[in-house]
Design an enzyme around this catalytic site. Sequence first.
Site, mmCIF file in Angstrom:
data_model
loop_
_atom_site.group_PDB
_atom_site.id
_atom_site.type_symbol
_atom_site.label_atom_id
_atom_site.label_comp_id
_atom_site.label_asym_id
_atom_site.label_seq_id
_atom_site.Cartn_x
_atom_site.Cartn_y
_atom_site.Cartn_z
ATOM 1 N N ASP A 1 -4.663 -48.552 -15.964
ATOM 2 C CA ASP A 1 -4.372 -49.630 -15.400
ATOM 3 C C ASP A 1 -3.526 -50.677 -16.129
ATOM 4 O O ASP A 1 -3.915 -51.075 -17.217
ATOM 5 C CB ASP A 1 -5.942 -50.595 -15.088
ATOM 6 C CG ASP A 1 -5.682 -52.022 -14.311
ATOM 7 O OD1 ASP A 1 -5.113 -51.836 -13.302
ATOM 8 O OD2 ASP A 1 -5.980 -53.191 -14.829
ATOM 9 N N PHE B 1 -9.742 -49.844 -11.624
ATOM 10 C CA PHE B 1 -8.839 -51.192 -11.581
ATOM 11 C C PHE B 1 -9.406 -52.351 -11.977
ATOM 12 O O PHE B 1 -10.744 -52.489 -12.119
ATOM 13 C CB PHE B 1 -8.279 -51.437 -10.120
ATOM 14 C CG PHE B 1 -7.398 -50.415 -9.703
ATOM 15 C CD1 PHE B 1 -6.397 -50.325 -9.660
ATOM 16 C CD2 PHE B 1 -8.210 -49.126 -8.840
ATOM 17 C CE1 PHE B 1 -5.375 -49.238 -9.218
ATOM 18 C CE2 PHE B 1 -7.346 -48.154 -8.273
ATOM 19 C CZ PHE B 1 -6.026 -48.188 -8.601
ATOM 20 N N CYS B 2 -8.713 -53.138 -12.436
ATOM 21 C CA CYS B 2 -8.969 -54.775 -13.199
ATOM 22 C C CYS B 2 -10.287 -55.227 -12.277
ATOM 23 O O CYS B 2 -10.030 -55.148 -10.930
ATOM 24 C CB CYS B 2 -7.916 -55.410 -13.028
ATOM 25 S SG CYS B 2 -8.474 -57.090 -13.390
ATOM 26 N N PRO B 3 -11.302 -55.785 -12.733
ATOM 27 C CA PRO B 3 -11.643 -55.725 -14.163
ATOM 28 C C PRO B 3 -12.514 -54.638 -14.800
ATOM 29 O O PRO B 3 -13.172 -54.945 -15.759
ATOM 30 C CB PRO B 3 -12.281 -56.890 -14.382
ATOM 31 C CG PRO B 3 -13.105 -57.345 -12.807
ATOM 32 C CD PRO B 3 -12.387 -56.469 -12.014
ATOM 33 N N GLY B 4 -12.511 -53.480 -13.754
ATOM 34 C CA GLY B 4 -13.393 -52.434 -14.157
ATOM 35 C C GLY B 4 -13.165 -51.882 -15.677
ATOM 36 O O GLY B 4 -14.369 -52.064 -16.394
#
Lengths: 130, 76
Positions: free
Chosen positions: B40, B13-16
């Site tokens: 995502d 998930f953000c910001p991954g």
Amino acid sequence: MSQDFHIVCISGTREKLQMAAMFASVAAATGEQVSVFFSMNALPYFVKDNAVEAPVEGEFGALMAQEPGVPPFKQLFKQAAELGDAKLLPCSMALDLLKISEEALDPELGPATGLTRFLNDAEGGQLLTF
Amino acid sequence: MSECKTIDARDTFCPGPLMELITYMKQASVGDTLELLSTDQGTASDVPEWVNKVGHEMVSSEKIGEVWHLKVRKTK
């Protein structure tokens, strides 16, 4: 044009640390000048080998805790420092109260910084508090 | 010679996914193309924003099934 972001982390809850880490990592990796000041309940998570999980504040934190795809906040702060040269500054007062030295913290944190210095550096930039 | 590398950031998930891309961009050479795979939705709009801000080139953005394929060329 790059902006200055100064982030103050005082809460020890998962949601606030996560949001601060998201801001720091994305802003720093986008070329903004970022400094993060860690004090109060936020600082102990950055003591070396402290495996304590940050407690969740509400439902969203619980959801994040269950989901392995959410990047851990410590990883995001580290990326902010490594990829975007963010400064991760431990509060010198908090270190004094915890009776630990700067060397006891994760290597990406430092130098120990007092509030006067932080406020001077933050002048004219955006200040975000979590 | 420029290379094309695929970064699999599915199920994060953000910001991954963005941070994964940036990590590899730092290591890439000018002219290389990186393809980021992400499930995502936010990443699909955030990556072009980042590319635009820092001045790289967005080559393509395509959703195949549930997976976004975002291709970015390093320009500097």
